[in-house]
Every structure is written in C-alpha cells, then in structure tokens.
Scaffold this active site. Structure first.
Site, PDB file in Angstrom:
ATOM      1  CE  LYS A  10       2.639  10.814  40.972  1.00 18.16           C
ATOM      2  NZ  LYS A  10       3.771  10.586  41.926  1.00 18.16           N
ATOM      3  CE1 TYR A  50       7.168  14.419  39.661  1.00 22.40           C
ATOM      4  CE2 TYR A  50       6.870  12.948  37.803  1.00 22.40           C
ATOM      5  CZ  TYR A  50       6.454  13.435  39.034  1.00 22.40           C
ATOM      6  OH  TYR A  50       5.320  12.929  39.629  1.00 22.40           O
ATOM      7  CG  PHE A  58      13.380   9.261  43.338  1.00 26.24           C
ATOM      8  CD1 PHE A  58      12.502  10.102  42.664  1.00 26.24           C
ATOM      9  CD2 PHE A  58      14.074   9.760  44.437  1.00 26.24           C
ATOM     10  CE1 PHE A  58      12.301  11.417  43.075  1.00 26.24           C
ATOM     11  CE2 PHE A  58      13.884  11.077  44.855  1.00 26.24           C
ATOM     12  CZ  PHE A  58      12.988  11.899  44.158  1.00 26.24           C
ATOM     13  NE  ARG A  86       2.207  18.879  47.966  1.00 25.33           N
ATOM     14  CZ  ARG A  86       3.289  18.271  47.470  1.00 25.33           C
ATOM     15  NH1 ARG A  86       3.292  17.816  46.202  1.00 25.33           N
ATOM     16  NH2 ARG A  86       4.358  18.088  48.202  1.00 25.33           N
ATOM     17  CB  THR A  92       6.270  11.746  49.162  1.00 20.86           C
ATOM     18  OG1 THR A  92       6.182  13.167  49.035  1.00 20.86           O
ATOM     19  CG2 THR A  92       6.827  11.150  47.888  1.00 20.86           C
ATOM     20  NE  ARG A 103       0.963  10.960  46.854  1.00 17.51           N
ATOM     21  CZ  ARG A 103       1.787  11.993  46.734  1.00 17.51           C
ATOM     22  NH1 ARG A 103       2.196  12.647  47.816  1.00 17.51           N
ATOM     23  NH2 ARG A 103       2.191  12.380  45.540  1.00 17.51           N
ATOM     24  CG  ASN A 117       3.174   8.911  45.175  1.00 12.99           C
ATOM     25  OD1 ASN A 117       2.891   9.122  43.997  1.00 12.99           O
ATOM     26  ND2 ASN A 117       4.092   9.598  45.823  1.00 12.99           N
ATOM     27  CG  HIS A 120       1.964  15.876  40.395  1.00 12.27           C
ATOM     28  ND1 HIS A 120       3.186  16.129  40.965  1.00 12.27           N
ATOM     29  CD2 HIS A 120       1.527  17.060  39.877  1.00 12.27           C
ATOM     30  CE1 HIS A 120       3.489  17.414  40.782  1.00 12.27           C
ATOM     31  NE2 HIS A 120       2.507  17.995  40.126  1.00 12.27           N
ATOM     32  CD  GLU A 131       3.626  20.950  38.662  1.00 12.35           C
ATOM     33  OE1 GLU A 131       2.481  20.703  39.114  1.00 12.35           O
ATOM     34  OE2 GLU A 131       4.666  20.727  39.311  1.00 12.35           O
TER      35      GLU A 131
HETATM   36  P1  DAT Z   1       5.397  14.597  45.821  1.00 10.91           P
HETATM   37  O1  DAT Z   1       4.816  13.803  44.678  1.00 10.91           O
HETATM   38  O2  DAT Z   1       4.786  14.218  47.132  1.00 10.91           O
HETATM   39  O3  DAT Z   1       5.398  16.096  45.561  1.00 10.91           O
HETATM   40  P2  DAT Z   1       8.248  14.651  45.186  1.00 10.91           P
HETATM   41  O4  DAT Z   1       7.937  15.796  44.284  1.00 10.91           O
HETATM   42  O5  DAT Z   1       9.318  14.849  46.204  1.00 10.91           O
HETATM   43  O6  DAT Z   1       6.929  14.146  45.955  1.00 10.91           O
HETATM   44  O7  DAT Z   1       8.686  13.375  44.314  1.00 10.91           O
HETATM   45  C1  DAT Z   1       8.051  13.069  43.093  1.00 10.91           C
HETATM   46  C2  DAT Z   1       7.717  11.593  43.084  1.00 10.91           C
HETATM   47  O8  DAT Z   1       8.913  10.811  43.088  1.00 10.91           O
HETATM   48  C3  DAT Z   1       6.942  11.116  44.311  1.00 10.91           C
HETATM   49  O9  DAT Z   1       5.556  11.306  44.154  1.00 10.91           O
HETATM   50  C4  DAT Z   1       7.328   9.670  44.390  1.00 10.91           C
HETATM   51  C5  DAT Z   1       8.753   9.657  43.905  1.00 10.91           C
HETATM   52  N1  DAT Z   1       9.717   9.750  45.012  1.00 10.91           N
HETATM   53  C6  DAT Z   1      10.041  10.868  45.720  1.00 10.91           C
HETATM   54  N2  DAT Z   1      10.988  10.626  46.644  1.00 10.91           N
HETATM   55  C7  DAT Z   1      11.273   9.304  46.526  1.00 10.91           C
HETATM   56  C8  DAT Z   1      12.174   8.426  47.202  1.00 10.91           C
HETATM   57  N3  DAT Z   1      12.994   8.855  48.169  1.00 10.91           N
HETATM   58  N4  DAT Z   1      12.190   7.122  46.821  1.00 10.91           N
HETATM   59  C9  DAT Z   1      11.382   6.662  45.838  1.00 10.91           C
HETATM   60  N5  DAT Z   1      10.527   7.445  45.149  1.00 10.91           N
HETATM   61  C10 DAT Z   1      10.466   8.738  45.489  1.00 10.91           C
HETATM   62 MG    MG Z   2       6.396  17.141  44.016  1.00  4.44          MG
END
Ligand code: DAT
Ligand code: MG
Length: 137
Positions: A10, A50, A58, A86, A92, A103, A117, A120, A131
């Site tokens: 990212k 997304y 968020f 992962r 996350t 992370r 973080n 992805h 994707e």
């Molecule tokens: P991941 O990237 O671990 O698959 P995700 O798909 O649930 O997580 O969310 C996508 C991204 O959005 C994640 O990398 C960081 C951000 N994010 C997720 N949940 C969040 C939250 N509760 N507050 C702030 N940012 C968040």
């Molecule tokens: Mg995700």
C-alpha cells in the site's frame, strides 16, 4: 495448478521504502513472484477492490489513502499462498498484529480514520481470482 494470490504494498509501505523488506519476506518464505508492477490506480479500481467495505465508516478514508501514492501490485504463487501470505501479513490492526509479521514488525497506529497497515493480501480463492483480474488485466 499452483495457487496464486494478489499482494499489494500500500502507499504507506512504498512511501516508507519498505518495498524491498516486504518482497524479501515473501521470497524468504519460499513463495514465487510471478508478476509485479508499480501502479497509481483509478478510483474505480479501488471501489471495485474494496466493494465489500462500501458504507463502512472507514471506507472513504480507505479509498483516499489508497489513492495517496503509488502501490506495488504483486502476483505471488505457491501452495496455500493465500492463507500463507495472510499469516505473513498479520492481523488487520497493526497494534495487535503479532511481532514477526509484516504488520506487527513494521506497522503502527497513526491515529487516523483508517488503519495504514502496509499490505493487502487476498482472503480466499474467489477474491484472489477477482483481484488478480482487476490489478493485472
Ligand atoms: P484486511 O486488509 O486485513 O483484509 P479488511 O479487508 O477487513 O482487512 O479491511 C480493509 C482495510 O481497511 C484494512 O487493511 C485496514 C482498513 N480497516 C479495516 N477495518 C478497519 C477499522 N475498523 N478501522 C480502520 N480501518 C480499518
Ligand atoms: Mg480484506
């Protein structure tokens, strides 16, 4: 056929010059880099990427963050690589991500509306196929 996943470094990872360190961890684990590109994606690509998070608090900050600088997109291959990357990435929230993970070792909370973080990784074979098509078409 060997499994493939989409990894994104990212904008925070690229800006912090952690691209090499993150690639090193993927390679050291034994996975193969099949394709790699530096991209500045359109908003529409991120909206599709997304889509599952649309409407969450968020979501807008997440899309803005992902538009804030270049991203490295990588096609990574190996048996069980989706699950394996992962695990390498960690959970996350970077504050809670285990030390030893990308992370957990390299990320922290910056007090922003979205967690920055670093990486992805696709979360299922269906997501990976969708994707990889989106980022490498
Ligand atoms: P991941 O990237 O671990 O698959 P995700 O798909 O649930 O997580 O969310 C996508 C991204 O959005 C994640 O990398 C960081 C951000 N994010 C997720 N949940 C969040 C939250 N509760 N507050 C702030 N940012 C968040
Ligand atoms: Mg995700």
């Amino acid at each position: 056929m060997v499994e493939e996943t989409l990894v994104l470094i990212k904008p925070d990872g690229v800006a912090r010059n952690l691209t090499g360190e993150i690639l090193r961890r993927i390679e050291a684990k034994g996975y193969s880099l099949v394709d790699i590109r530096l991209v500045q994606p359109e908003r529409s690509v991120l909206a599709e990427h997304y889509a599952e998070h649309e409407g969450k608090p968020f979501y807008e900050p997440l899309v803005e963050f992902m538009l804030s600088g270049p991203i490295v997109a990588i096609r990574v291959a190996g048996n069980r690589v989706i699950e394996g990357f992962r695990m390498l990435a960690g959970t996350t929230d970077p504050t809670l991500a285990a030390p030893g993970t990308i992370r957990g070792d390299l990320g922290r909370d910056w007090g922003l509306k979205v967690q920055q973080n670093l990486v992805h990784g696709s979360d299922s074979p269906e997501s990976a196929a969708r994707e990889l098509d989106l980022w490498f078409s």
